[in-house]
Design a protein around this motif. Structure first.
Motif, PDB file in Angstrom:
ATOM      1  N   UNK A   1       0.806  -1.242   0.384  1.00 50.76           N
ATOM      2  CA  UNK A   1      -0.481  -0.004  -0.445  1.00 50.76           C
ATOM      3  C   UNK A   1       0.867   1.577  -0.183  1.00 50.76           C
ATOM      4  N   UNK A   2       0.210   2.129  -0.360  1.00 50.25           N
ATOM      5  CA  UNK A   2       1.386   2.856  -0.697  1.00 50.25           C
ATOM      6  C   UNK A   2       1.733   4.672   0.772  1.00 50.25           C
ATOM      7  N   UNK A   3       0.657   3.872   1.347  1.00 48.53           N
ATOM      8  CA  UNK A   3       1.742   4.341   2.890  1.00 48.53           C
ATOM      9  C   UNK A   3       2.478   4.149   3.336  1.00 48.53           C
ATOM     10  N   UNK A   4       2.878   2.391   3.338  1.00 46.56           N
ATOM     11  CA  UNK A   4       3.876   1.347   3.543  1.00 46.56           C
ATOM     12  C   UNK A   4       4.875   1.682   2.643  1.00 46.56           C
ATOM     13  N   UNK A   5       4.697   1.791   1.491  1.00 47.87           N
ATOM     14  CA  UNK A   5       5.622   2.501   0.733  1.00 47.87           C
ATOM     15  C   UNK A   5       6.607   3.584   0.958  1.00 47.87           C
ATOM     16  N   UNK A   6       5.925   4.917   1.394  1.00 49.63           N
ATOM     17  CA  UNK A   6       6.539   5.346   1.632  1.00 49.63           C
ATOM     18  C   UNK A   6       7.217   5.555   2.693  1.00 49.63           C
ATOM     19  N   UNK A   7       6.537   5.754   4.133  1.00 54.53           N
ATOM     20  CA  UNK A   7       7.347   4.308   5.079  1.00 54.53           C
ATOM     21  C   UNK A   7       9.016   4.034   5.279  1.00 54.53           C
ATOM     22  N   UNK A   8       8.765   2.488   4.304  1.00 56.83           N
ATOM     23  CA  UNK A   8       9.782   1.641   3.802  1.00 56.83           C
ATOM     24  C   UNK A   8      10.779   3.606   3.059  1.00 56.83           C
ATOM     25  N   UNK A   9       9.786   3.169   1.995  1.00 55.61           N
ATOM     26  CA  UNK A   9      11.391   4.435   1.655  1.00 55.61           C
ATOM     27  C   UNK A   9      11.954   5.551   2.464  1.00 55.61           C
ATOM     28  N   UNK A  10      10.983   6.087   3.454  1.00 52.30           N
ATOM     29  CA  UNK A  10      11.735   7.293   4.246  1.00 52.30           C
ATOM     30  C   UNK A  10      12.158   6.233   5.088  1.00 52.30           C
ATOM     31  N   UNK A  11      12.006   4.941   5.815  1.00 49.98           N
ATOM     32  CA  UNK A  11      13.303   4.152   6.429  1.00 49.98           C
ATOM     33  C   UNK A  11      15.027   4.094   5.582  1.00 49.98           C
ATOM     34  N   UNK A  12      14.142   3.371   4.626  1.00 47.33           N
ATOM     35  CA  UNK A  12      15.539   3.408   3.491  1.00 47.33           C
ATOM     36  C   UNK A  12      16.451   5.122   3.489  1.00 47.33           C
ATOM     37  N   UNK A  13      16.151   5.366   3.056  1.00 55.53           N
ATOM     38  CA  UNK A  13      16.344   7.930   3.864  1.00 55.53           C
ATOM     39  C   UNK A  13      17.684   7.857   4.865  1.00 55.53           C
ATOM     40  N   UNK A  14      16.802   7.232   5.827  1.00 57.38           N
ATOM     41  CA  UNK A  14      17.106   7.039   6.858  1.00 57.38           C
ATOM     42  C   UNK A  14      18.149   6.472   7.035  1.00 57.38           C
ATOM     43  N   UNK A  15      18.173   5.492   7.071  1.00 54.18           N
ATOM     44  CA  UNK A  15      19.025   4.316   7.568  1.00 54.18           C
ATOM     45  C   UNK A  15      20.087   3.224   6.467  1.00 54.18           C
ATOM     46  N   UNK A  16      19.106   3.458   4.974  1.00 55.65           N
ATOM     47  CA  UNK A  16      20.381   1.640   3.657  1.00 55.65           C
ATOM     48  C   UNK A  16      20.144   2.831   2.821  1.00 55.65           C
ATOM     49  N   UNK A  17      20.441   4.157   3.042  1.00 55.82           N
ATOM     50  CA  UNK A  17      20.775   5.045   1.826  1.00 55.82           C
ATOM     51  C   UNK A  17      21.420   3.904   0.066  1.00 55.82           C
ATOM     52  N   UNK A  18      22.763   3.465   0.646  1.00 56.73           N
ATOM     53  CA  UNK A  18      23.252   2.771  -0.272  1.00 56.73           C
ATOM     54  C   UNK A  18      22.284   1.689  -0.814  1.00 56.73           C
ATOM     55  N   UNK A  19      20.937   1.179  -0.447  1.00 56.83           N
ATOM     56  CA  UNK A  19      20.229   0.783  -1.089  1.00 56.83           C
ATOM     57  C   UNK A  19      20.743  -0.693  -1.112  1.00 56.83           C
TER      58      UNK A  19
END
Length: 148
Positions: A88-106
């Motif tokens: 769902x869009x909300x979960x995608x957004x949260x996961x992207x935010x977590x990645x921006x903060x903790x997994x910037x290298x992907x």
């Protein structure tokens, strides 16, 4: 009829609310119960090491015992690619935010152990070596060495 509608509304609202706030809820629970947060970045339908990690570690009884013994709050930030597995869009957004903060290298899989404030205590890049019991013991040892 009013009661059914009200109940249905509350259930839907609570599911959406929880999905949008998984990270904040994890931090709150971890703080209240003196637990750590284990955040895992995965690609559940395309990343072979991620699939192996979930099958051989995260889905095992040894790992699940970490949650039931109040050692960790587990949070999965999944990035599926197949259309049928999209979040769902909300979960995608949260996961992207977590990645921006903790997994910037992907990196996938990427697993991070954090305290209740979001400070990284340990991280694992790629497939975790060893079995679920060894991984669980490592997490328990880190928790035992934390200041209360």
């Amino acid at each position: 009829m009013k009661t059914i509608f009200s109940t249905l509304f509350l259930v839907v609202f609570s599911v959406v609310f929880n999905a949008q706030n998984r990270w904040e809820n994890a931090k709150k629970i971890a703080a209240e119960k003196n637990e750590l947060i284990l955040l895992n970045f995965s690609g559940s339908d395309w990343c072979i090491p991620c699939i192996k990690l979930h099958k051989n570690i995260i889905e095992t009884e040894d790992f699940k015992k970490l949650e039931t013994d109040n050692v960790i709050v587990y949070l999965n930030a999944d990035f599926p690619r197949n259309k049928k597995n999209q979040l769902k869009a909300e979960l995608k957004k949260e996961n992207a935010s977590l990645a921006d903060q903790y997994n910037q290298k992907g990196i996938f899989p990427y697993t991070i152990l954090l305290n209740s404030e979001g400070k990284i205590l340990k991280s694992w890049e790629g497939l975790i070596s060893g079995d679920a019991l060894a991984f669980s013991k490592e997490i328990r040892d880190i928790k035992d060495n934390q200041k209360p």
